[in-house]
Every structure is written in C-alpha cells, then in structure tokens.
Enzyme design. Structure first.
Site, PDB file in Angstrom:
ATOM      1  N   GLN A 190       0.812  -1.217   0.000  1.00 54.06           N
ATOM      2  CA  GLN A 190       0.000   0.000   0.000  1.00 54.06           C
ATOM      3  C   GLN A 190       0.845   1.266   0.000  1.00 54.06           C
ATOM      4  O   GLN A 190       0.335   2.355  -0.261  1.00 54.06           O
ATOM      5  CB  GLN A 190      -0.938   0.008   1.208  1.00 54.06           C
ATOM      6  CG  GLN A 190      -2.042  -1.026   1.154  1.00 54.06           C
ATOM      7  CD  GLN A 190      -3.104  -0.718   0.116  1.00 54.06           C
ATOM      8  OE1 GLN A 190      -3.240   0.416  -0.336  1.00 54.06           O
ATOM      9  NE2 GLN A 190      -3.863  -1.722  -0.276  1.00 54.06           N
ATOM     10  N   HIS A 212      -0.410  -3.995  -9.105  1.00 48.10           N
ATOM     11  CA  HIS A 212      -1.754  -3.474  -9.363  1.00 48.10           C
ATOM     12  C   HIS A 212      -2.183  -2.381  -8.396  1.00 48.10           C
ATOM     13  O   HIS A 212      -3.237  -1.784  -8.569  1.00 48.10           O
ATOM     14  CB  HIS A 212      -2.776  -4.614  -9.374  1.00 48.10           C
ATOM     15  CG  HIS A 212      -3.078  -5.204  -8.029  1.00 48.10           C
ATOM     16  ND1 HIS A 212      -4.284  -5.030  -7.395  1.00 48.10           N
ATOM     17  CD2 HIS A 212      -2.333  -5.975  -7.204  1.00 48.10           C
ATOM     18  CE1 HIS A 212      -4.271  -5.676  -6.238  1.00 48.10           C
ATOM     19  NE2 HIS A 212      -3.097  -6.255  -6.101  1.00 48.10           N
ATOM     20  N   THR A 250       7.980 -20.265 -14.591  1.00 49.99           N
ATOM     21  CA  THR A 250       8.088 -19.497 -15.829  1.00 49.99           C
ATOM     22  C   THR A 250       7.732 -18.041 -15.577  1.00 49.99           C
ATOM     23  O   THR A 250       6.746 -17.735 -14.906  1.00 49.99           O
ATOM     24  CB  THR A 250       7.140 -20.077 -16.892  1.00 49.99           C
ATOM     25  OG1 THR A 250       7.463 -21.455 -17.084  1.00 49.99           O
ATOM     26  CG2 THR A 250       7.251 -19.328 -18.209  1.00 49.99           C
ATOM     27  N   CYS A 339     -18.122  -9.599   2.442  1.00 53.17           N
ATOM     28  CA  CYS A 339     -19.426 -10.108   2.889  1.00 53.17           C
ATOM     29  C   CYS A 339     -19.442 -11.627   2.745  1.00 53.17           C
ATOM     30  O   CYS A 339     -19.010 -12.164   1.740  1.00 53.17           O
ATOM     31  CB  CYS A 339     -20.547  -9.506   2.057  1.00 53.17           C
ATOM     32  SG  CYS A 339     -20.687  -7.723   2.245  1.00 53.17           S
TER      33      CYS A 339
END
Length: 399
Positions: A190, A212, A250, A339
């Site tokens: 983060q 990402h 790989t 959830c």
C-alpha cells in the site's frame, strides 16, 4: 497524462483494492502477449527477446526500490511475496538452528497473519503485538515481544485499510537491539503509490510490493531480498531454480514489463499525484465532516496517513447496506472485510485498533488513486450524504 475511459466506472473509490492500469503499462505488456511471446529461460532469439525485457524491467524495479537488480525476486503479487518472506525466513532459521520466534502486529494484511498462523501450527512461537487506536504499531509492545530467538519480524509500511504510515525506522532499531538474529520484513504494497519505499524501507531485509496498487497489471509483484538475507530464506516453490533459487517458475514477462512501466511513470509523477490526491481527499473529508449529526468520524491518525485514504465511520449506518446503495448509484467503495453469507464480519484492523464491533461495521474505506478527479469527489459528496441519510431514516422507522 492520459486518462483511462471511466464511463464504465462512474466514481471509483476503491484504489486501495486495485487501480486501473496506466496506459503506459498496458502498452508495455502488449508485445509479450503476441510477437515476443518467448519463454525468458530459453536460448533462441524469441526467448532472448523476452529475457532482455525481463532483465531491463528488473533494473527499473531495482532502481525504484533502491536495491541492486540481483536483490529483486519477481512474484505473482504481494501475497506470494509476503508468504515467501515470512515462511521462507522462518523455515530457513529452523533448518539452520538459529531460532523459532516470529513477531508481527495484530493488523497486518492476512497474507502475513495467515502465514504466521500456519507457522504457529508448525511449532513456531508467534507474537502478535497490539497497535494504538490511531492505527500505529505500539513500539513498547513490539519491544517486549522481541528476543534473541526471534528470526523474523513483519511490520507493514502502510496499513491497507486505514492508510497509516508505520514508524519502520524505529521498528528496525528495536529489531537490531533486541533481536539481532532476526530479519525485518515489511509489506510495502500500500505504500508504493504514495511514499518513497526505497528510503522508507531502507532498513528492511525483505520488502514486498504488488504492481496493481500503482497502475500496473494484476498477478505480478516483487520481493526485495537483500543480498545479506539470501541464504536466510527458504523458497516456497521448487522447480527450475529461477530468481537465485528463491522463486522457481516461468516468468510472467508481460506482467513484469507492465509493472516496470507503471513504476517508471509513478516515479516521474509521484509528487504531483500525491499532492493532487491529498487535495481531493481533504475536500472529501471536509465535505463528509460537514454532514448533519450524528457526525461522521474518521479512522486512523490523519497526520500519518497516505494521501489517498479516507476511512470513515457513519454512526447508525451499516457499512454493508451503504456500500450496496452506493454501488447501485455508481460509486464503488469498500469496507475492511468481505461479505459472507449475507453478513459482514468486522474488520480485523479496526478491531485491533480497539474499535467496538458496531462501530467497525459502520465504517467504509474511500480510496483515491492516480486517475481520481474533482468530479469523482463532487459526485461522492452529492450521493454519499443522501445515501447515509436515507439509511438512517430507514433504520429509525424499523425501531
């Protein structure tokens, strides 16, 4: 800088979960999904093209993290990097007979906490130290947990839910004083979009990142393994001996190239992106703070937060219901946990900070990123107060 097409995402406020890929990162991946598709471990021309891109990307990542290329171990993301660091260091220490103690905090990412749970079942001593109500590691508690048999200490650089920056330099000093045999690992997943990880984690032996979170592709990350720590980490995966024997498999050349491209753009633009995101976040906080009573409250020390994080509690409102209503209205945010079976468990991060269960279940995370806009905040400040008021009225009628 080019902006992504956000028509399908009217107001995306979940950048802490994942960010849209930067256009430059998308472009960087494409050659390795078609013509330059070779296996980077091969020897022919197509393979050599992939190998060249791999090692060029390694140099970019190493430079951004302040290490040598040989100290970068490519992984499938932050979770694998955390597992390799924590389990790998513990297993190596056991085989070398140097110790059996693991120390972490109660509000780490589950990749760390669940790794520690597994190691505890395998006979390691695990200490999970408390954190403050403001979301900062309690250094006194950490110091008390360290001893000469401690072999791995894991403290994240930035908390993944409330966005608080941890005093990693102070942690490193305690580890050197009280647990001289221990490796220090930090989950910097983060942190990467917001702070200079090379400087902030310079005293950590093991540093995990994931592409990402800063505009790169999903499914790729890296673990810094400092040269002095290489022999003190046992690999999770056995195979062809890639990555100095620490991570066989790989190579995801397309993903690695995309990560390097995103890292380059981030390095060129971080200061500007942080300033812009901080201004947007502050305006979002001010607008939510001005809502009618009962007042919204904000979780985590505001003076020690990364720029993109707004973690807010709306008293009397269930976070699950609010998120569903916001999703219907095209605002995408998150709470601290998923959830399950129609009910939401309270965030382990908020509970570790001493929050009551009902308060934790009234909290949501609104997180900004590299492509957030003024319009996102404008719409959020129009929709969220109305949604909160609607849910409060509905709750009042049910009583």
């Amino acid at each position: 800088m080019a902006q992504p097409d956000n028509e399908a995402i009217p107001v995306y406020l979940d950048h802490a979960a994942t960010t849209p890929m930067r256009p430059e990162a998308v472009e960087a991946t494409l050659p390795f999904l078609s013509g330059a598709f070779g296996n980077a471990s091969g020897t022919h021309a197509v393979a050599r093209a992939a190998k060249t891109a791999l090692e060029s990307s390694r140099e970019v990542v190493a430079s951004a993290l302040g290490v040598t290329p040989a100290e970068v171990v490519f992984t499938s993301g932050g979770t694998e990097a955390d597992n390799l660091a924590v389990k790998g260091a513990a297993w190596a220490a056991r085989s070398q007979g140097t110790g059996d103690g693991i120390v972490t905090t109660t509000f780490e990412h589950h990749a760390v906490l669940h790794s520690c749970d597994r190691l505890e079942r395998d006979g390691f001593r695990v200490a999970r130290t408390r954190v403050t109500p403001d979301g900062i590691v309690d250094l006194d508690a950490l110091a008390d947990a360290l001893d000469e048999r401690t072999v791995i200490v894991s403290v994240m650089l930035v908390n993944n839910e409330v966005g608080t920056i941890q005093p990693l330099d102070d942690v490193a000093e305690l580890v050197r004083e009280r647990a001289p045999r221990a490796l220090l690992h930090t989950d910097a997943v983060q942190a990467m979009p917001w702070i200079d990880v090379a400087g902030a984690a310079s005293h950590a032996d093991l540093v995990a990142i994931a592409a990402h979170k800063f505009g790169g592709p999903k499914g790729v990350g890296a673990l810094v393994v400092r040269r002095s720590a290489t022999s003190r980490v046992t690999p999770l995966l056995d195979g062809g001996g890639h990555e100095r024997g620490l991570r066989s498999g790989t190579y995801n050349v397309a993903g690695i190239a995309g990560m390097a491209a995103a890292m380059t753009i981030l390095g060129d633009n971080r200061k500007k992106e942080v300033e812009r995101a901080a201004a947007l976040r502050d305006r979002l906080v001010a607008g939510l703070a001005a809502m009618p009573s009962p007042l919204a409250t904000f979780n985590g020390d505001p003076a020690r937060k990364v720029a993109g994080n707004c973690h807010v509690r709306f008293p009397g409102v269930e976070a699950e219901a609010l998120l569903l209503m916001l999703d219907r209205d095209g605002i995408y945010a998150a709470a601290g946990s998923a959830c399950q079976s129609g009910s939401m468990d309270p965030s382990h991060v908020l509970m570790a900070m001493g929050m009551r269960k009902e308060d934790a279940l009234s909290s949501i995370r609104l997180s900004l990123g590299w492509c957030s806009t003024d319009a996102d905040v404008d719409i959020a400040l129009d929709v969220i107060p109305r949604a909160v008021e609607s849910l409060r009225q509905l709750s009042s009628r049910r009583r």
